[in-house]
Enzyme design. Structure first.
Site, mmCIF file in Angstrom:
data_model
loop_
_atom_site.group_PDB
_atom_site.id
_atom_site.type_symbol
_atom_site.label_atom_id
_atom_site.label_comp_id
_atom_site.label_asym_id
_atom_site.label_seq_id
_atom_site.Cartn_x
_atom_site.Cartn_y
_atom_site.Cartn_z
ATOM 1 N N ASP A 1 0.652 -0.874 -0.493
ATOM 2 C CA ASP A 1 -0.208 0.172 0.231
ATOM 3 C C ASP A 1 0.935 0.869 -0.310
ATOM 4 O O ASP A 1 0.724 2.236 0.259
ATOM 5 C CB ASP A 1 -0.306 0.034 1.608
ATOM 6 C CG ASP A 1 -2.284 0.773 1.069
ATOM 7 O OD1 ASP A 1 -2.208 1.535 0.023
ATOM 8 O OD2 ASP A 1 -2.565 1.554 2.343
HETATM 9 MG MG LIG Z 1 -1.710 4.196 6.162
#
Ligand SMILES: [Mg+2]
Ligand SMILES: Nc1ncnc2c1ncn2[C@@H]1O[C@H](COP(=O)(O)OP(=O)(O)O)[C@@H](O)[C@H]1O
Length: 238
Positions: free
Chosen positions: A174
């Protein structure tokens, strides 16, 4: 770092021995570490992190901590927002993230010092939380991009930092402009290693950078120039 695991009723805790050494004299590390109410009663909650608003900043005197509960997003959240399937302590999100962050920290990479992972087992499922040392005065790269205060030199340092992590084999699943923090010395830090892992070189480095490019485009009016500077730093350090 020296990590130690302990069990307290249905709680499993993995912690950095040195971060909690003063606790050993008064009360043992335990479930209370992960209880927001405990910290509220002690009037130690100094704020909450931007974003989902679940992470709390805790005043520990010499340092601040960030207490972050694990929460699902998206569709899975409709099943259960906080519960995950139990497959053993070492396979929980919290234990994994703590061990990985500790390994990166030990390599001298710019990550927050991990303090403790707490897992509450509930039969076939569990809930979990993670505590790290707060990076004082840090702001998300996303904010710096939106306000136009991320200059070329800073973005090159961000690129160099990402290359250092990639050289160590970190696949950050991410990699976005909210998971890169910039401290008050303008130095970049990487956070949020949930579901990340160390792996041999492959195509994932490119996927990480593509993910970052989409994120930078969201926050920066001058995305191309920003990515150009980040890439220059990355190429120099990889
Ligand atoms: Mg985060
Ligand atoms: N060690 C830290 N120091 C300062 N801020 C932090 C730290 N860890 C998390 N935060 C803040 O909390 C937010 C959420 O934490 P993060 O680890 O990214 O979890 P998630 O994105 O899954 O909610 C971050 O975007 C950041 O603003």
């Amino acid at each position: 770092m020296r990590l130690a695991a302990l069990r307290q009723q249905n709680w499993l805790i993995l912690h950095d021995v040195d971060s909690l050494s003063d606790e050993a004299h008064s009360h043992q590390p335990g479930a209370w570490l992960f209880d927001p109410e405990h910290w509220r009663r002690q009037q130690r909650v100094t704020g909450q992190a931007p974003g989902r608003g679940e992470s709390l900043f805790i005043d520990r005197g010499a340092e601040q901590w960030v207490l972050r509960p694990y929460r699902r997003g998206g569709l899975a959240a409709q099943v259960s927002e906080k519960r995950y399937l139990w497959l053993g302590a070492e396979r929980t999100r919290a234990f994994r993230e703590l061990r990985l962050t500790a390994a990166l920290f030990d390599q001298g990479l710019p990550v927050p010092r991990p303090v403790a992972a707490g897992v509450r087992r509930l039969g076939a499922s569990y809930e979990a939380a993670l505590i790290t040392v707060r990076i004082e005065g840090a702001r998300a790269l996303a904010s710096r991009l939106s306000e136009g205060s991320a200059d070329e030199a800073l973005l090159e340092r961000v690129g160099e930092m990402i290359a250092r992590f990639h050289n160590s084999g970190l696949d950050h699943v991410d990699l976005n402009a909210r998971n890169i923090l910039i401290d008050d010395q303008d130095a970049p830090w990487l956070i949020d290693f949930d579901r990340c892992r160390l792996r041999a070189a492959g195509s994932w480095q490119t996927s990480n950078l593509e993910r970052l490019t989409r994120s930078v485009a969201k926050f920066s009016p001058a995305c191309d120039a920003a990515m150009c500077a980040i890439s220059a730093g990355y190429d120099r350090a990889s």
